[in-house]
Write a protein that holds these residues in place. Structure first.
Motif, PDB file in Angstrom:
ATOM      1  N   LEU A  49     -16.248   2.581 -15.322  1.00 53.72           N
ATOM      2  CA  LEU A  49     -15.499   2.349 -16.564  1.00 53.72           C
ATOM      3  C   LEU A  49     -14.391   3.387 -16.729  1.00 53.72           C
ATOM      4  N   LYS A  50     -14.698   4.630 -16.406  1.00 51.48           N
ATOM      5  CA  LYS A  50     -13.709   5.704 -16.563  1.00 51.48           C
ATOM      6  C   LYS A  50     -12.557   5.552 -15.582  1.00 51.48           C
ATOM      7  N   ILE A  51     -12.861   5.285 -14.313  1.00 50.58           N
ATOM      8  CA  ILE A  51     -11.754   5.163 -13.353  1.00 50.58           C
ATOM      9  C   ILE A  51     -10.944   3.899 -13.627  1.00 50.58           C
ATOM     10  N   SER A  52     -11.588   2.885 -14.173  1.00 52.88           N
ATOM     11  CA  SER A  52     -10.856   1.664 -14.524  1.00 52.88           C
ATOM     12  C   SER A  52      -9.814   1.976 -15.597  1.00 52.88           C
ATOM     13  N   LYS A  53     -10.256   2.599 -16.686  1.00 55.67           N
ATOM     14  CA  LYS A  53      -9.314   2.905 -17.767  1.00 55.67           C
ATOM     15  C   LYS A  53      -8.252   3.889 -17.289  1.00 55.67           C
ATOM     16  N   GLY A  54      -8.662   4.904 -16.533  1.00 53.11           N
ATOM     17  CA  GLY A  54      -7.692   5.858 -16.021  1.00 53.11           C
ATOM     18  C   GLY A  54      -6.652   5.190 -15.144  1.00 53.11           C
ATOM     19  N   PHE A  55      -7.099   4.261 -14.303  1.00 50.84           N
ATOM     20  CA  PHE A  55      -6.162   3.578 -13.412  1.00 50.84           C
ATOM     21  C   PHE A  55      -5.252   2.639 -14.195  1.00 50.84           C
ATOM     22  N   PHE A  56      -5.789   1.909 -15.159  1.00 56.25           N
ATOM     23  CA  PHE A  56      -4.958   0.983 -15.936  1.00 56.25           C
ATOM     24  C   PHE A  56      -3.839   1.741 -16.657  1.00 56.25           C
ATOM     25  N   LEU A  57      -4.152   2.920 -17.194  1.00 57.53           N
ATOM     26  CA  LEU A  57      -3.128   3.723 -17.858  1.00 57.53           C
ATOM     27  C   LEU A  57      -2.091   4.224 -16.855  1.00 57.53           C
ATOM     28  N   PHE A  58      -2.567   4.641 -15.703  1.00 57.67           N
ATOM     29  CA  PHE A  58      -1.657   5.071 -14.631  1.00 57.67           C
ATOM     30  C   PHE A  58      -0.765   3.918 -14.207  1.00 57.67           C
ATOM     31  N   ASP A  59      -1.339   2.741 -14.065  1.00 55.64           N
ATOM     32  CA  ASP A  59      -0.585   1.576 -13.615  1.00 55.64           C
ATOM     33  C   ASP A  59       0.462   1.173 -14.649  1.00 55.64           C
ATOM     34  N   GLN A  60       0.127   1.341 -15.898  1.00 55.39           N
ATOM     35  CA  GLN A  60       1.094   1.032 -16.963  1.00 55.39           C
ATOM     36  C   GLN A  60       2.374   1.842 -16.777  1.00 55.39           C
ATOM     37  N   GLN A  61       2.225   3.118 -16.485  1.00 53.07           N
ATOM     38  CA  GLN A  61       3.395   3.974 -16.274  1.00 53.07           C
ATOM     39  C   GLN A  61       4.067   3.656 -14.941  1.00 53.07           C
ATOM     40  N   LEU A  62       3.267   3.380 -13.919  1.00 50.67           N
ATOM     41  CA  LEU A  62       3.819   3.039 -12.610  1.00 50.67           C
ATOM     42  C   LEU A  62       4.700   1.801 -12.696  1.00 50.67           C
ATOM     43  N   THR A 108     -15.692   6.270   0.237  1.00 48.68           N
ATOM     44  CA  THR A 108     -14.297   6.200  -0.189  1.00 48.68           C
ATOM     45  C   THR A 108     -13.804   7.574  -0.630  1.00 48.68           C
ATOM     46  N   ASP A 109     -12.649   7.931  -0.139  1.00 50.73           N
ATOM     47  CA  ASP A 109     -12.044   9.217  -0.497  1.00 50.73           C
ATOM     48  C   ASP A 109     -11.024   8.989  -1.613  1.00 50.73           C
ATOM     49  N   PHE A 110     -11.389   9.400  -2.819  1.00 50.99           N
ATOM     50  CA  PHE A 110     -10.500   9.237  -3.973  1.00 50.99           C
ATOM     51  C   PHE A 110      -9.644  10.470  -4.225  1.00 50.99           C
ATOM     52  N   SER A 111      -9.737  11.474  -3.355  1.00 50.28           N
ATOM     53  CA  SER A 111      -9.109  12.766  -3.626  1.00 50.28           C
ATOM     54  C   SER A 111      -7.600  12.667  -3.861  1.00 50.28           C
ATOM     55  N   ALA A 112      -6.953  11.728  -3.209  1.00 49.86           N
ATOM     56  CA  ALA A 112      -5.506  11.601  -3.359  1.00 49.86           C
ATOM     57  C   ALA A 112      -5.098  11.094  -4.739  1.00 49.86           C
ATOM     58  N   GLY A 143     -14.323   9.964 -13.842  1.00 47.58           N
ATOM     59  CA  GLY A 143     -15.027   8.818 -13.283  1.00 47.58           C
ATOM     60  C   GLY A 143     -15.382   9.016 -11.827  1.00 47.58           C
ATOM     61  N   VAL A 144     -14.461   9.555 -11.065  1.00 52.14           N
ATOM     62  CA  VAL A 144     -14.719   9.839  -9.652  1.00 52.14           C
ATOM     63  C   VAL A 144     -15.884  10.813  -9.517  1.00 52.14           C
ATOM     64  N   ASN A 145     -15.904  11.825 -10.369  1.00 53.72           N
ATOM     65  CA  ASN A 145     -16.993  12.802 -10.341  1.00 53.72           C
ATOM     66  C   ASN A 145     -18.340  12.135 -10.608  1.00 53.72           C
ATOM     67  N   ASP A 146     -18.379  11.233 -11.589  1.00 54.80           N
ATOM     68  CA  ASP A 146     -19.630  10.521 -11.896  1.00 54.80           C
ATOM     69  C   ASP A 146     -20.096   9.686 -10.713  1.00 54.80           C
ATOM     70  N   ILE A 147     -19.184   8.949 -10.123  1.00 56.16           N
ATOM     71  CA  ILE A 147     -19.520   8.086  -8.984  1.00 56.16           C
ATOM     72  C   ILE A 147     -20.000   8.917  -7.799  1.00 56.16           C
ATOM     73  N   ARG A 148     -19.265   9.970  -7.513  1.00 58.53           N
ATOM     74  CA  ARG A 148     -19.603  10.820  -6.372  1.00 58.53           C
ATOM     75  C   ARG A 148     -20.984  11.453  -6.540  1.00 58.53           C
ATOM     76  N   ARG A 149     -21.260  11.968  -7.720  1.00 58.64           N
ATOM     77  CA  ARG A 149     -22.546  12.635  -7.960  1.00 58.64           C
ATOM     78  C   ARG A 149     -23.713  11.642  -7.890  1.00 58.64           C
ATOM     79  N   TYR A 150     -23.488  10.449  -8.435  1.00 62.03           N
ATOM     80  CA  TYR A 150     -24.557   9.443  -8.390  1.00 62.03           C
ATOM     81  C   TYR A 150     -24.849   9.026  -6.953  1.00 62.03           C
ATOM     82  N   LEU A 151     -23.811   8.709  -6.200  1.00 66.25           N
ATOM     83  CA  LEU A 151     -24.007   8.197  -4.845  1.00 66.25           C
ATOM     84  C   LEU A 151     -24.451   9.280  -3.863  1.00 66.25           C
TER      85      LEU A 151
END
Length: 242
Positions: free
Chosen positions: A214-227, A52-56, A67-75
């Motif tokens: 967990l990090k991308i979840s919280k980051g996305f929920f905050l982003f979605d709140q504003q969206l 998955t490309d999360f760069s956008a 969070g993306v960095n953690d996932i990418r490094r692990y995988l």
């Protein structure tokens, strides 16, 4: 359908094109979260995450990028034992086979908002009633309580799809109703307890992957709140002008 009618419909939907695209994009994330919190990942799902490309989306906020960095490094170091390692980690934390200071990171709102820390408490009944009010029924065969985070994410997808249908039908008032419902649900039944879940789970998790989730979840929920707030503002203007 004549070309004139098609063109007229396209022009009518034009003001909502960007909003519809944004809602479909957020639905992809809510679908992903619904799957990742529901049960351990399959080998195919692990590979899908790796590809998955999360760069956008990485610049939406710092939490999401971390969070993306953690996932990418692990995988990047995944091997034949990765799926099993992740399954053990998921089960220990979100499957409640492990505890930290006597507490479990079960992904149910009631567990984190009730004084007793038990399932089927006040939040469960509130969520159940909201699903009922919106004519949403849990699929047969799923015996998790209704306030499971996965079901909450699926509920957000349903509300967004209804908003999209309303916009495509040229009904901003109906769309706004769904967006307002999404806003309230996100704030009252996801953001209200997600930090408690994450703070507890991070003490139980061993893989960088799930810490990243967990990090991308919280980051996305905050982003979605504003969206959602931005979308509601646009739709409110459309309703007033109608």
């Amino acid at each position: 359908m004549s070309e004139e009618i098609k063109q007229a419909e396209a022009e009518a939907n034009a003001p909502y094109g960007e909003i519809i695209d944004a809602l479909r994009g957020r639905n992809a994330f809510y679908d992903m979260f619904a799957n990742v919190y529901f049960k351990p990942l399959t080998a195919e799902q692990v590979e899908n995450f790796a590809n998955t490309d999360f760069s956008a989306y990485e610049d939406i906020n710092e939490q999401f990028a971390d969070g993306v960095n953690d996932i990418r490094r692990y995988l990047a170091k995944r091997n034949s034992g990765t799926r099993q390692e992740l399954a053990v980690d998921y089960t220990g934390a979100f499957g409640s086979t492990s505890s930290w200071k006597g507490r479990y990171a079960a992904p149910y709102e009631s567990v984190h908002t009730s004084e007793e820390g038990l399932m089927y408490q006040g939040a469960y009944h509130e969520v159940f009633q909201l699903y009922k009010q919106h004519h949403v029924v849990r699929a047969e065969g799923y015996d998790y309580p209704h306030d499971h985070l996965s079901f909450m994410c699926e509920f957000q997808v349903i509300l967004a799809e209804r908003a999209i249908e309303a916009m495509e039908a040229g009904n901003p008032e109906a769309a706004l109703k769904q967006i307002k419902a999404s806003q309230g649900f996100l704030e009252d039944h996801i953001l209200s307890w997600f930090d408690d879940l994450a703070d507890l789970a991070v003490n139980l998790l061993h893989t960088r992957f799930y810490r990243g989730i967990l990090k991308i979840s919280k980051g996305f929920f905050l982003f979605d709140q504003q969206l959602l707030a931005d979308i509601a503002e646009v739709l409110e203007e459309q309703v007033q002008e109608a």
